[in-house]
Design a protein around this motif. Structure first.
Motif, mmCIF file in Angstrom:
data_model
loop_
_atom_site.group_PDB
_atom_site.id
_atom_site.type_symbol
_atom_site.label_atom_id
_atom_site.label_comp_id
_atom_site.label_asym_id
_atom_site.label_seq_id
_atom_site.Cartn_x
_atom_site.Cartn_y
_atom_site.Cartn_z
ATOM 1 N N LEU A 195 4.251 -0.243 -9.079
ATOM 2 C CA LEU A 195 4.130 -1.380 -9.960
ATOM 3 C C LEU A 195 4.280 -2.691 -9.203
ATOM 4 C CD1 LEU A 195 6.136 -0.133 -13.056
ATOM 5 C CD2 LEU A 195 3.671 -0.364 -12.835
ATOM 6 N N ARG A 196 5.037 -2.664 -8.129
ATOM 7 C CA ARG A 196 5.224 -3.896 -7.368
ATOM 8 C C ARG A 196 3.894 -4.436 -6.855
ATOM 9 N NH1 ARG A 196 11.058 -4.144 -4.839
ATOM 10 N NH2 ARG A 196 12.070 -2.759 -6.318
ATOM 11 N N ALA A 197 3.009 -3.542 -6.436
ATOM 12 C CA ALA A 197 1.718 -3.994 -5.924
ATOM 13 C C ALA A 197 0.927 -4.722 -7.003
ATOM 14 C CB ALA A 197 0.919 -2.814 -5.389
ATOM 15 N N TYR A 198 1.021 -4.234 -8.239
ATOM 16 C CA TYR A 198 0.299 -4.882 -9.332
ATOM 17 C C TYR A 198 0.934 -6.210 -9.720
ATOM 18 C CZ TYR A 198 -2.286 -0.574 -9.852
ATOM 19 O OH TYR A 198 -3.092 0.505 -9.617
ATOM 20 N N ARG A 199 2.176 -6.393 -9.355
ATOM 21 C CA ARG A 199 2.870 -7.650 -9.655
ATOM 22 C C ARG A 199 2.769 -8.638 -8.501
ATOM 23 N NH1 ARG A 199 8.066 -4.579 -12.079
ATOM 24 N NH2 ARG A 199 7.167 -4.070 -14.104
ATOM 25 N N VAL A 225 3.825 -6.347 -0.140
ATOM 26 C CA VAL A 225 4.645 -6.017 1.025
ATOM 27 C C VAL A 225 5.795 -5.102 0.614
ATOM 28 C CG1 VAL A 225 6.178 -6.969 2.803
ATOM 29 C CG2 VAL A 225 4.012 -8.115 2.271
ATOM 30 N N GLU A 226 6.454 -5.436 -0.488
ATOM 31 C CA GLU A 226 7.562 -4.600 -0.955
ATOM 32 C C GLU A 226 7.065 -3.211 -1.352
ATOM 33 O OE1 GLU A 226 6.892 -7.650 -2.049
ATOM 34 O OE2 GLU A 226 8.697 -8.882 -1.882
ATOM 35 N N ALA A 227 5.918 -3.149 -1.993
ATOM 36 C CA ALA A 227 5.349 -1.858 -2.391
ATOM 37 C C ALA A 227 5.040 -1.000 -1.163
ATOM 38 C CB ALA A 227 4.089 -2.074 -3.229
ATOM 39 N N ILE A 228 4.477 -1.624 -0.140
ATOM 40 C CA ILE A 228 4.165 -0.886 1.092
ATOM 41 C C ILE A 228 5.447 -0.357 1.726
ATOM 42 C CG2 ILE A 228 3.326 -1.142 3.471
ATOM 43 C CD1 ILE A 228 1.147 -3.018 2.306
ATOM 44 N N GLU A 229 6.474 -1.188 1.780
ATOM 45 C CA GLU A 229 7.749 -0.740 2.364
ATOM 46 C C GLU A 229 8.305 0.464 1.608
ATOM 47 O OE1 GLU A 229 10.179 -4.256 2.325
ATOM 48 O OE2 GLU A 229 9.122 -5.144 4.031
ATOM 49 N N LEU A 230 8.281 0.419 0.288
ATOM 50 C CA LEU A 230 8.808 1.525 -0.516
ATOM 51 C C LEU A 230 8.008 2.804 -0.329
ATOM 52 C CD1 LEU A 230 9.734 -0.314 -3.831
ATOM 53 C CD2 LEU A 230 11.311 0.792 -2.228
ATOM 54 N N ILE A 231 6.684 2.701 -0.347
ATOM 55 C CA ILE A 231 5.873 3.916 -0.238
ATOM 56 C C ILE A 231 5.945 4.469 1.186
ATOM 57 C CG2 ILE A 231 3.599 2.934 0.309
ATOM 58 C CD1 ILE A 231 4.327 5.750 -2.222
ATOM 59 N N VAL A 237 -1.511 7.010 -2.956
ATOM 60 C CA VAL A 237 -0.929 5.703 -3.277
ATOM 61 C C VAL A 237 -0.998 4.793 -2.048
ATOM 62 C CG1 VAL A 237 1.195 4.474 -3.927
ATOM 63 C CG2 VAL A 237 0.573 6.612 -5.097
ATOM 64 N N ARG A 238 -0.634 5.329 -0.898
ATOM 65 C CA ARG A 238 -0.682 4.542 0.338
ATOM 66 C C ARG A 238 -2.098 4.028 0.606
ATOM 67 N NH1 ARG A 238 1.399 8.158 4.937
ATOM 68 N NH2 ARG A 238 1.463 6.240 6.161
ATOM 69 N N SER A 239 -3.099 4.856 0.315
ATOM 70 C CA SER A 239 -4.487 4.425 0.559
ATOM 71 C C SER A 239 -4.830 3.192 -0.281
ATOM 72 C CB SER A 239 -5.465 5.563 0.276
ATOM 73 O OG SER A 239 -5.637 5.768 -1.117
ATOM 74 N N GLY A 240 -4.365 3.172 -1.519
ATOM 75 C CA GLY A 240 -4.629 2.014 -2.376
ATOM 76 C C GLY A 240 -3.984 0.749 -1.840
ATOM 77 N N LEU A 241 -2.775 0.890 -1.321
ATOM 78 C CA LEU A 241 -2.101 -0.270 -0.736
ATOM 79 C C LEU A 241 -2.794 -0.711 0.546
ATOM 80 C CD1 LEU A 241 1.557 0.823 -1.444
ATOM 81 C CD2 LEU A 241 0.317 -1.078 -2.521
ATOM 82 N N ARG A 242 -3.289 0.243 1.332
ATOM 83 C CA ARG A 242 -4.033 -0.113 2.547
ATOM 84 C C ARG A 242 -5.322 -0.853 2.188
ATOM 85 N NH1 ARG A 242 -0.068 -0.496 5.369
ATOM 86 N NH2 ARG A 242 0.942 1.406 6.050
ATOM 87 N N LEU A 243 -5.963 -0.418 1.121
ATOM 88 C CA LEU A 243 -7.168 -1.132 0.679
ATOM 89 C C LEU A 243 -6.816 -2.551 0.243
ATOM 90 C CD1 LEU A 243 -9.041 1.658 -1.285
ATOM 91 C CD2 LEU A 243 -9.737 0.571 0.865
#
Length: 186
Positions: A1-5, A9-15, A37-43
């Motif tokens: 959810l952090r990524a959507y907010r 950076v925080e979302a990447i650290e958590l995942i 999930v990581r792939s979505g953050l990398r995108l």
């Protein structure tokens, strides 16, 4: 959810913490999901190559568990990445796999969205009869299940296909209908 907010950076650290914790785990299904999930953050950060690698591993791990839906959601992104690289054949193969996988679990919004993607890919190849059939499938499915967003996407895709064929009046009419559908959603 952090990524959507907007807290990417925080979302990447958590995942990444989750990925590290799972690195030695025998639970490959959970690792497959974390990699997805990581792939979505990398995108989100623009690293398409790292996203592709994570997706390929995720797909293989879902396959090892016989999780066709997991493979399907992974294939959605693999198809998008292939299209971004200009590899329409791979994009179609991955998107077709994703469509069939989502259809095997029931009719939902993803099936309509994927039918629209398949129609758009067909239109890019100049296969306008195939594009029209997929667009109709997408639009009918979206309307049948009361999914206004996917219906608007189908209409927008139909407009682009009409434009590619030089049917400007049809394209304009379909664009207006798509816009009205988007605005109605909010």
């Amino acid at each position: 959810l952090r990524a959507y907010r907007g807290q990417t950076v925080e979302a990447i650290e958590l995942i990444e913490q989750a990925a590290t914790a799972l690195a030695d785990s025998p639970d490959r299904w959970l690792q497959a999901y974390v990699d997805w999930v990581r792939s979505g953050l990398r995108l989100k950060t623009g690293d398409a190559e790292q996203a592709r690698q994570l997706l390929e591993r995720s797909f293989a791990d879902f396959a090892a568990h016989g999780d066709r839906y997991g493979q399907a959601i992974t294939s959605i992104r693999l198809g998008e990445l292939a299209e971004m690289r200009g590899d329409l054949h791979e994009a179609i193969a991955a998107t077709t796999f994703a469509y069939e996988g989502t259809m095997s679990t029931g009719r939902g919004a993803n099936a309509s969205i994927l039918a629209t993607r398949l129609s758009n890919l067909a239109a890019l190849q100049g296969r306008f009869d195939d594009a029209a059939a997929w667009h109709e499938t997408a639009l009918n499915r979206a309307r049948e299940l009361s999914f206004p967003g996917p219906a608007a996407q189908a209409l927008s895709g139909m407009a682009v296909a009409a434009e590619l064929q030089g049917r400007r009046d049809d394209a304009e009419s379909l664009h207006r209908e798509a816009l009205a559908a988007y605005e109605a959603v909010g």
